[in-house]
Design an enzyme around this catalytic site. Structure first.
Site, PDB file in Angstrom:
ATOM      1  CG  ASN A 181      -4.070  21.883  -6.651  1.00 27.03           C
ATOM      2  OD1 ASN A 181      -3.014  21.257  -7.423  1.00 27.03           O
ATOM      3  ND2 ASN A 181      -4.085  22.294  -5.459  1.00 27.03           N
ATOM      4  CG  ASP A 190       2.314  18.252  -5.393  1.00 26.80           C
ATOM      5  OD1 ASP A 190       1.596  19.102  -4.590  1.00 26.80           O
ATOM      6  OD2 ASP A 190       2.276  17.098  -5.237  1.00 26.80           O
ATOM      7  CD  GLU A 216      -2.978  28.596  -2.211  1.00 26.24           C
ATOM      8  OE1 GLU A 216      -4.144  29.192  -2.334  1.00 26.24           O
ATOM      9  OE2 GLU A 216      -2.770  27.649  -1.439  1.00 26.24           O
TER      10      GLU A 216
END
Length: 294
Positions: A181, A190, A216
């Protein structure tokens, strides 16, 4: 100058459903802002603007959304989504679009928010169906959620105990997901979650339950499977993830996964069963990640 990677999608006529009487609307099926879940935006104006700026009809307060991100506009009794040169783009059913005629059930991704387009005379029934799906499925990855997984275990554990059949669970955690991220952005994160979920779902058997446990972390429930079999499935999945090319907007993203597997022991309830697999997952992470512990 137009971006060559962004195409205007043309929908074949045979794919379009005739619009019937009913109040067309957009329903939020996924968002990082839990206050948005299930919110319905009725399409009663000729143009509905969406963006981060307060001047929009629909305000999505998230950094991944541009101030003027996109608009939904009516043309000849049909609704079109039009991107307004947003920074992160507008996606319909996971495809980047510039402008697109919406069909019933289409999913539009705006930043980190996904809305579903409902149309026709049975919009109310579609809405309640969408709300039910939200109760058992993760809107981003389209696999089951934690609630569904827990309900599945509550059914599978008594069945396994009654018939003296093996039952195993595998817990997954994508390695260094925060780094993905931070390096590539949340939209890339995503993408990785969705691709990972699709890969795992394709490998598992029809009777296996699979879902996103949170963040996650994912979980699979494997009926009729002893620990050695669960370990073999977990190792195969670990290898498949390591070998898969995750490419987002031209960037190759290295992805690996740590897994922990456990078999049901007499007397365990769902919470204790998952905890035993989770402990093995964290053993795998402490051991260097990208490995399976059983």
């Amino acid at each position: 100058m137009d971006d060559p990677d962004v195409k205007t999608r043309v929908t074949p006529l045979e794919e379009l459903r005739p619009l019937r009487q009913g109040t067309d609307c957009l329903v939020v099926i996924y968002s990082s802002d839990t206050r948005q879940f299930g919110k319905r935006y009725v399409l009663e104006r000729e143009v509905l603007s969406i963006g981060r700026g307060q001047e929009n009809t629909v305000v999505l307060d998230n950094d991944s959304v541009s101030r003027r991100h996109c608009r939904i506009e009516k043309r000849n009794q049909a609704w079109y989504v039009c991107d307004l040169d947003s920074t992160n783009g507008t996606y319909v059913n996971d495809e980047l679009v510039k402008e697109y005629q919406l069909r019933r059930g289409d999913q539009v991704k705006i930043g980190d928010t996904i809305v579903k387009y409902l149309s026709g005379s049975d919009v109310e029934a579609q809405y309640h169906e969408a709300i039910h799906e939200m109760a058992i499925k993760d809107g981003l990855t389209n696999v089951h959620n934690k609630r569904y997984l827990m309900e599945s275990l509550e059914r599978e554990i008594p069945r396994a105990m009654r018939h003296q059949r093996p039952l195993s669970v595998v817990m997954f955690d994508i390695d260094f997901f925060k780094k993905i991220n931070d390096t590539y952005g949340h939209l890339a994160g995503d993408y990785v979650l969705k691709e990972f979920a699709t890969l795992v779902k394709q490998r598992l058997r029809p009777d296996d339950a699979f879902g996103r446990y949170g963040g996650e972390e994912f979980c699979s429930i494997l009926p009729e499977t002893p620990l050695v079999g669960a370990g073999a499935i977990a190792e195969d999945l670990r290898r498949r993830v390591q070998e898969k090319r995750f490419v987002f907007e031209g960037e190759n993203i290295s992805v690996t996964v740590s897994l922990g597997a456990a078999e049901l022991v007499n007397g365990q309830d769902a919470t204790a069963f998952l905890k035993s697999a989770d402990e093995k997952l964290y053993e795998a992470k402490r051991g260097g990640r990208n490995r399976v512990c059983i």
